[in-house]
Design a protein around this motif. Structure first.
Motif, PDB file in Angstrom:
ATOM      1  N   SER A 139       0.904  -1.121  -0.105  1.00 33.56           N
ATOM      2  CA  SER A 139       0.047  -0.023   0.127  1.00 33.56           C
ATOM      3  C   SER A 139       0.726   1.187  -0.022  1.00 33.56           C
ATOM      4  CB  SER A 139      -1.063  -0.172   1.223  1.00 33.56           C
ATOM      5  OG  SER A 139      -0.071  -0.057   2.469  1.00 33.56           O
ATOM      6  N   ALA A 140       2.142   1.265   0.536  1.00 32.21           N
ATOM      7  CA  ALA A 140       2.963   2.284   0.266  1.00 32.21           C
ATOM      8  C   ALA A 140       3.096   2.982  -1.195  1.00 32.21           C
ATOM      9  CB  ALA A 140       4.262   1.994   0.793  1.00 32.21           C
ATOM     10  N   ALA A 141       2.757   2.091  -2.119  1.00 32.23           N
ATOM     11  CA  ALA A 141       2.978   2.336  -3.493  1.00 32.23           C
ATOM     12  C   ALA A 141       1.642   2.908  -4.102  1.00 32.23           C
ATOM     13  CB  ALA A 141       3.446   1.184  -4.412  1.00 32.23           C
ATOM     14  N   ASP A 142       0.533   2.872  -3.452  1.00 31.38           N
ATOM     15  CA  ASP A 142      -0.592   3.220  -4.041  1.00 31.38           C
ATOM     16  C   ASP A 142      -0.704   4.540  -4.729  1.00 31.38           C
ATOM     17  OD1 ASP A 142      -1.773   0.612  -2.906  1.00 31.38           O
ATOM     18  OD2 ASP A 142      -2.809   1.724  -1.385  1.00 31.38           O
ATOM     19  N   GLU A 143      -0.341   5.528  -4.153  1.00 32.44           N
ATOM     20  CA  GLU A 143      -0.222   6.809  -4.614  1.00 32.44           C
ATOM     21  C   GLU A 143       0.599   6.847  -5.824  1.00 32.44           C
ATOM     22  OE1 GLU A 143       0.198   6.401  -1.485  1.00 32.44           O
ATOM     23  OE2 GLU A 143      -1.640   7.573  -0.486  1.00 32.44           O
ATOM     24  N   THR A 144       1.875   6.146  -5.900  1.00 36.94           N
ATOM     25  CA  THR A 144       2.809   5.965  -7.095  1.00 36.94           C
ATOM     26  C   THR A 144       2.036   5.637  -8.038  1.00 36.94           C
ATOM     27  OG1 THR A 144       4.585   6.191  -5.643  1.00 36.94           O
ATOM     28  CG2 THR A 144       4.966   5.431  -7.842  1.00 36.94           C
ATOM     29  N   ILE A 145       1.366   4.564  -7.765  1.00 36.22           N
ATOM     30  CA  ILE A 145       0.758   3.556  -8.830  1.00 36.22           C
ATOM     31  C   ILE A 145      -0.385   4.654  -9.254  1.00 36.22           C
ATOM     32  CG2 ILE A 145      -0.607   1.594  -9.399  1.00 36.22           C
ATOM     33  CD1 ILE A 145       1.211   0.204  -7.209  1.00 36.22           C
ATOM     34  N   ALA A 146      -0.939   5.198  -8.677  1.00 37.62           N
ATOM     35  CA  ALA A 146      -2.146   6.041  -9.057  1.00 37.62           C
ATOM     36  C   ALA A 146      -1.580   7.222 -10.084  1.00 37.62           C
ATOM     37  CB  ALA A 146      -2.964   6.748  -7.853  1.00 37.62           C
ATOM     38  N   GLY A 147      -0.348   7.624  -9.797  1.00 37.89           N
ATOM     39  CA  GLY A 147       0.056   8.649 -10.733  1.00 37.89           C
ATOM     40  C   GLY A 147       0.459   8.008 -12.051  1.00 37.89           C
ATOM     41  N   LEU A 148       1.076   6.770 -11.784  1.00 37.99           N
ATOM     42  CA  LEU A 148       1.574   6.224 -13.145  1.00 37.99           C
ATOM     43  C   LEU A 148       0.141   5.845 -14.128  1.00 37.99           C
ATOM     44  CD1 LEU A 148       4.396   3.988 -11.885  1.00 37.99           C
ATOM     45  CD2 LEU A 148       4.435   6.210 -13.299  1.00 37.99           C
ATOM     46  N   ARG A 149      -0.952   5.401 -13.307  1.00 35.45           N
ATOM     47  CA  ARG A 149      -2.147   5.019 -13.865  1.00 35.45           C
ATOM     48  C   ARG A 149      -2.851   6.294 -14.733  1.00 35.45           C
ATOM     49  NH1 ARG A 149      -4.297   0.680  -9.616  1.00 35.45           N
ATOM     50  NH2 ARG A 149      -3.250  -1.235 -10.662  1.00 35.45           N
ATOM     51  N   GLY A 150      -2.712   7.537 -13.783  1.00 37.86           N
ATOM     52  CA  GLY A 150      -3.264   8.639 -14.528  1.00 37.86           C
ATOM     53  C   GLY A 150      -2.435   9.071 -15.717  1.00 37.86           C
ATOM     54  N   TYR A 151      -0.993   8.756 -15.964  1.00 37.89           N
ATOM     55  CA  TYR A 151      -0.455   8.965 -17.128  1.00 37.89           C
ATOM     56  C   TYR A 151      -0.898   8.005 -18.215  1.00 37.89           C
ATOM     57  CZ  TYR A 151       3.780   8.511 -20.176  1.00 37.89           C
ATOM     58  OH  TYR A 151       4.788   8.552 -21.283  1.00 37.89           O
ATOM     59  N   LEU A 152      -1.267   6.703 -17.877  1.00 38.10           N
ATOM     60  CA  LEU A 152      -1.661   5.752 -18.927  1.00 38.10           C
ATOM     61  C   LEU A 152      -3.201   6.362 -19.369  1.00 38.10           C
ATOM     62  CD1 LEU A 152       0.896   4.180 -18.206  1.00 38.10           C
ATOM     63  CD2 LEU A 152      -0.549   2.210 -18.367  1.00 38.10           C
TER      64      LEU A 152
END
Length: 180
Positions: free
Chosen positions: A124-137
């Motif tokens: 879950s520490a990566a949730d915000e990071t993954i959300a940002g990468l998904r926003g890019y996609l």
């Protein structure tokens, strides 16, 4: 297939960097062509929202980003690897993403993988990071998220060698171009 790993780690030989190498090693074993770009060694200025690129599709800034953007366009598979800093992607990755503005619509129909490293052992520490990468996609036509590799619980340089993500990165890369 052309596999491009974008490594945003500022540490050469850091955990994200090592996992990119493992991913590319696996991909190469199936006959794929791999390339890694280390953003830390590149001259990339931040976007200043001047919109000088809207008609020409060329950024007014003359730095390494034009070549990186062409590599993104030419790749079939893209790996985005970033350490988690304060529960978000690091600055190098964010600057690269923002600078895709002039030609982002040309980065189309790509398969994407994420490699995330973080000191915090919880995924879950990566949730915000993954959300940002998904926003890019979400902005890229036909982009498909194919996998996430969690290197969570890795702080010091080299921690990843003793972490399950080390073998998982290789195995994930080996799926690229595998006969199903």
């Amino acid at each position: 297939m052309k596999v491009l790993a974008i490594c945003a780690s500022p540490r050469k030989g850091g955990n994200s960097d090592v996992l990119c190498d493992q991913f590319l090693k696996g991909a190469a074993e199936n006959g794929n062509e791999g390339k890694k770009i280390n953003l830390s060694g590149k001259n990339i200025s931040p976007c200043v929202a001047c919109y000088g690129c809207t008609k020409s599709h060329q950024c007014v800034k003359k730095d390494d980003m034009a070549q990186i953007q062409q590599e993104l366009i030419d790749a079939d598979v893209i790996v985005l690897a970033t350490p988690v800093y304060f529960y978000s992607m690091d600055a190098q990755m964010k600057i690269m993403i923002d600078r895709c503005l002039p030609r982002y619509r040309e980065i189309k129909n790509k398969d994407f993988y994420y490699i995330i490293t973080a000191a915090d052992p919880e995924h879950s520490a990566a949730d915000e990071t993954i959300a940002g990468l998904r926003g890019y996609l979400r902005c890229l036509p036909g982009a498909k998220e194919k996998g996430i590799l969690y290197g969570t619980g890795t702080w010091d340089k080299g921690d990843v060698y003793r972490h399950p993500s080390f073998e998982k990165a290789y195995a994930m890369g080996k799926t690229i171009g595998a006969i199903k």
